[in-house]
Write an enzyme that holds these catalytic residues in place. Structure first.
Site, PDB file in Angstrom:
ATOM      1  N   CYS A 113       0.813  -1.224   0.000  1.00 42.99           N
ATOM      2  CA  CYS A 113       0.000   0.000   0.000  1.00 42.99           C
ATOM      3  C   CYS A 113       0.846   1.273   0.000  1.00 42.99           C
ATOM      4  O   CYS A 113       0.320   2.360  -0.256  1.00 42.99           O
ATOM      5  CB  CYS A 113      -0.941  -0.001   1.199  1.00 42.99           C
ATOM      6  SG  CYS A 113      -2.034  -1.421   1.199  1.00 42.99           S
ATOM      7  N   HIS A 252      -3.406   7.259   2.374  1.00 40.56           N
ATOM      8  CA  HIS A 252      -3.788   5.940   1.872  1.00 40.56           C
ATOM      9  C   HIS A 252      -5.165   5.600   2.434  1.00 40.56           C
ATOM     10  O   HIS A 252      -5.454   5.858   3.604  1.00 40.56           O
ATOM     11  CB  HIS A 252      -2.752   4.906   2.311  1.00 40.56           C
ATOM     12  CG  HIS A 252      -3.182   3.492   2.079  1.00 40.56           C
ATOM     13  ND1 HIS A 252      -3.670   3.061   0.863  1.00 40.56           N
ATOM     14  CD2 HIS A 252      -3.220   2.414   2.905  1.00 40.56           C
ATOM     15  CE1 HIS A 252      -3.987   1.784   0.953  1.00 40.56           C
ATOM     16  NE2 HIS A 252      -3.721   1.361   2.177  1.00 40.56           N
ATOM     17  N   ASN A 282     -10.030  -0.385  -0.056  1.00 42.96           N
ATOM     18  CA  ASN A 282      -8.567  -0.273  -0.066  1.00 42.96           C
ATOM     19  C   ASN A 282      -8.040  -0.797  -1.407  1.00 42.96           C
ATOM     20  O   ASN A 282      -8.148  -1.991  -1.689  1.00 42.96           O
ATOM     21  CB  ASN A 282      -8.019  -1.109   1.104  1.00 42.96           C
ATOM     22  CG  ASN A 282      -6.510  -1.014   1.227  1.00 42.96           C
ATOM     23  OD1 ASN A 282      -5.826  -0.536   0.325  1.00 42.96           O
ATOM     24  ND2 ASN A 282      -5.988  -1.493   2.343  1.00 42.96           N
TER      25      ASN A 282
HETATM   26  O1  UT7 Z   1      -3.681  -1.090   3.704  1.00 43.97           O
HETATM   27  C1  UT7 Z   1      -2.779  -1.915   4.343  1.00 43.97           C
HETATM   28  C2  UT7 Z   1      -2.916  -1.868   5.771  1.00 43.97           C
HETATM   29  N1  UT7 Z   1      -4.169  -2.430   6.195  1.00 43.97           N
HETATM   30  C3  UT7 Z   1      -4.833  -1.841   7.121  1.00 43.97           C
HETATM   31  O2  UT7 Z   1      -4.436  -0.795   7.550  1.00 43.97           O
HETATM   32  C4  UT7 Z   1      -6.024  -2.548   7.689  1.00 43.97           C
HETATM   33  C5  UT7 Z   1      -5.951  -2.482   9.167  1.00 43.97           C
HETATM   34  N2  UT7 Z   1      -7.007  -3.160   9.883  1.00 43.97           N
HETATM   35  C6  UT7 Z   1      -8.299  -2.776   9.871  1.00 43.97           C
HETATM   36  O3  UT7 Z   1      -8.696  -1.906   9.113  1.00 43.97           O
HETATM   37  C7  UT7 Z   1      -9.232  -3.379  10.898  1.00 43.97           C
HETATM   38  O4  UT7 Z   1      -8.471  -4.080  11.863  1.00 43.97           O
HETATM   39  C8  UT7 Z   1     -10.291  -4.329  10.287  1.00 43.97           C
HETATM   40  C9  UT7 Z   1     -11.320  -3.532   9.546  1.00 43.97           C
HETATM   41  C10 UT7 Z   1      -9.627  -5.327   9.383  1.00 43.97           C
HETATM   42  C11 UT7 Z   1     -11.002  -5.095  11.398  1.00 43.97           C
HETATM   43  O5  UT7 Z   1     -11.586  -4.183  12.337  1.00 43.97           O
HETATM   44  P1  UT7 Z   1     -11.366  -4.399  13.896  1.00 43.97           P
HETATM   45  O6  UT7 Z   1     -12.142  -3.372  14.583  1.00 43.97           O
HETATM   46  O7  UT7 Z   1      -9.882  -4.430  14.145  1.00 43.97           O
HETATM   47  O8  UT7 Z   1     -12.032  -5.795  14.147  1.00 43.97           O
HETATM   48  P2  UT7 Z   1     -11.382  -7.146  14.715  1.00 43.97           P
HETATM   49  O9  UT7 Z   1     -10.463  -7.752  13.710  1.00 43.97           O
HETATM   50  O10 UT7 Z   1     -10.841  -6.900  16.085  1.00 43.97           O
HETATM   51  O11 UT7 Z   1     -12.669  -8.066  14.846  1.00 43.97           O
HETATM   52  C12 UT7 Z   1     -13.741  -7.718  15.718  1.00 43.97           C
HETATM   53  C13 UT7 Z   1     -14.862  -8.712  15.528  1.00 43.97           C
HETATM   54  C14 UT7 Z   1     -14.412 -10.165  15.576  1.00 43.97           C
HETATM   55  O12 UT7 Z   1     -15.423 -10.912  16.213  1.00 43.97           O
HETATM   56  P3  UT7 Z   1     -15.292 -11.303  17.785  1.00 43.97           P
HETATM   57  O13 UT7 Z   1     -14.031 -12.111  17.884  1.00 43.97           O
HETATM   58  O14 UT7 Z   1     -15.216 -10.014  18.522  1.00 43.97           O
HETATM   59  O15 UT7 Z   1     -16.543 -12.072  18.049  1.00 43.97           O
HETATM   60  C15 UT7 Z   1     -14.365 -10.569  14.127  1.00 43.97           C
HETATM   61  O16 UT7 Z   1     -14.554 -11.953  13.946  1.00 43.97           O
HETATM   62  O17 UT7 Z   1     -15.461  -8.536  14.237  1.00 43.97           O
HETATM   63  C16 UT7 Z   1     -15.518  -9.796  13.561  1.00 43.97           C
HETATM   64  N3  UT7 Z   1     -15.427  -9.555  12.139  1.00 43.97           N
HETATM   65  C17 UT7 Z   1     -16.508  -9.318  11.363  1.00 43.97           C
HETATM   66  N4  UT7 Z   1     -17.814  -9.263  11.649  1.00 43.97           N
HETATM   67  C18 UT7 Z   1     -18.648  -8.968  10.631  1.00 43.97           C
HETATM   68  C19 UT7 Z   1     -14.307  -9.496  11.356  1.00 43.97           C
HETATM   69  N5  UT7 Z   1     -14.649  -9.234  10.086  1.00 43.97           N
HETATM   70  C20 UT7 Z   1     -16.011  -9.111  10.068  1.00 43.97           C
HETATM   71  C21 UT7 Z   1     -16.928  -8.821   9.041  1.00 43.97           C
HETATM   72  N6  UT7 Z   1     -18.238  -8.765   9.373  1.00 43.97           N
HETATM   73  N7  UT7 Z   1     -16.557  -8.590   7.770  1.00 43.97           N
END
Ligand code: UT7
Length: 328
Positions: A113, A252, A282
């Site tokens: 990225c 980004h 993204n």
């Molecule tokens: O461009 C390159 C660099 N990339 C980035 O900068 C991306 C960085 N990361 C992010 O943008 C975020 O971490 C995400 C959007 C990927 C995830 O958001 P988050 O707030 O960090 O969520 P999480 O991974 O901590 O997951 C929270 C919950 C989990 O469920 P439990 O364990 O709390 O029950 C996940 O299983 O959300 C769940 N989850 C979803 N639920 C519904 C993960 N993906 C989804 C989804 N729909 N698509």
């Protein structure tokens, strides 16, 4: 010594739009979760086009807007982690061929990225060293080809697209400063584990879905916010520029929450920030030039404007850039 100036920008997005509601039918997710956690509503998906097709269309727009003749382009560099071919030929060579650019230096770089910031750094060095006069740079990605469409933690985040710019030797509206960096020790947190020399292509690699992108999203998120905030503060301080002097902050576009965190730390207003993640998701190396193009086409980006760019991505890689827009 000639200065390097970004004199034109262009972009292209494929026509097919994938909405959050479409994704609700594919995996266990919801429009509400995606919007709340990422700010994304839609993304563009390339069906019958490959990365070099997207790149060629974006590059053509940037080339036309530059006012240069094709024969004046000395080099074409493409940043992509979704190249047309795994090893060779490079996507840059394909784009050069599509554009009938003969005998140009053409090569790809891989900085995920952060690709567009790395491209600017290379083009600036080429021009300031006197080795090139006009460099066409393109960030282009077909992320839909490395996404596991049954993995809700990644498939809602990414989209396809391309953005391009022409960097030329000029006396004014220069690229003021660029910072690029990396930390390979965290590479496993955002990785396509299969089909390289560590896990060469095999049935087992496909069965284990190692050819797809794998991301520890939450860990990447935390490092991205910390790193980007420090990077933009550092580049502004180093150049003695206050945040209110920045006309446009073009980050980004990975997650609206990351953009908001940096925006708040720098006290940027909504008018200063360009946000396109809602429409495109993204698009990795394409996201900054696509956002810059959107600002240009909507009349928000004008010649002489002071722009701040930042990016963070797989590798890890990150970087920031300060420049005056040289386009008309
Ligand atoms: O461009 C390159 C660099 N990339 C980035 O900068 C991306 C960085 N990361 C992010 O943008 C975020 O971490 C995400 C959007 C990927 C995830 O958001 P988050 O707030 O960090 O969520 P999480 O991974 O901590 O997951 C929270 C919950 C989990 O469920 P439990 O364990 O709390 O029950 C996940 O299983 O959300 C769940 N989850 C979803 N639920 C519904 C993960 N993906 C989804 C989804 N729909 N698509």
């Amino acid at each position: 010594m000639k200065k390097a100036s970004l004199i034109s920008v262009g972009a292209y997005t494929p026509k097919h739009i994938l909405t959050n509601f479409d994704l609700e039918k594919m995996v266990d997710t919801s429009n509400e979760w995606i919007v709340k956690r990422t700010g994304i509503n839609t993304r563009c998906i390339a069906k019958d086009e490959v990365t070099s097709d997207l790149a060629t269309k974006a590059a053509l727009v940037a080339l036309q807007r530059s006012g240069l003749d094709k024969s004046e382009i000395d080099a074409l560099i493409c940043a992509t982690v979704t190249p047309d071919y795994f090893c060779m030929p490079s996507t840059a060579c394909k784009i050069a061929s599509n554009l009938n650019l003969n005998n140009v230096t053409a090569f790809d770089i891989s900085a995920a990225c952060t690709g567009f910031i790395y491209l600017l750094d290379i083009a600036k060095s080429m021009i300031e060293s006197g080795s090139k006069k006009n460099v066409l740079i393109v960030g282009a990605e077909k992320f839909s080809s490395i996404i596991d469409w049954s993995d809700r933690s990644t498939c809602v985040l990414f989209g396809d697209g391309a953005g391009a710019a022409v960097i030329s030797a000029r006396d004014d509206n220069e690229i003021i400063d660029i910072h690029t960096s990396s930390d390979g020790s965290k590479g496993d947190l955002l990785i396509t584990p299969g089909c390289g020399t560590v896990n060469p292509a095999s049935q087992e690699v496909l069965d284990k879905k190692l050819n797809f992108l794998h991301m520890a999203g939450n860990e990447v998120f935390k490092v991205a916010v910390q790193t980007l905030t420090k990077d933009v503060v550092d580049i502004l301080e180093k150049n003695k520029i206050a945040s209110e002097q920045v006309d446009l902050f073009i980050p980004h576009q990975a997650n609206l929450r990351i953009i908001e965190a940096v925006k708040q730390r720098l006290n940027f207003t909504d008018e200063q920030c360009v946000v396109t993640v809602s429409k495109y998701g993204n698009t990795s190396s394409a996201s900054i030039p696509m956002a810059m193009n959107e600002a240009y086409e909507s009349g928000r980006l004008k010649q002489g404007d002071l722009i701040l760019l930042d990016a963070f991505g797989g590798g890890f890689t990150w970087g920031s850039a300060l420049l005056k827009f040289g386009g008309k």
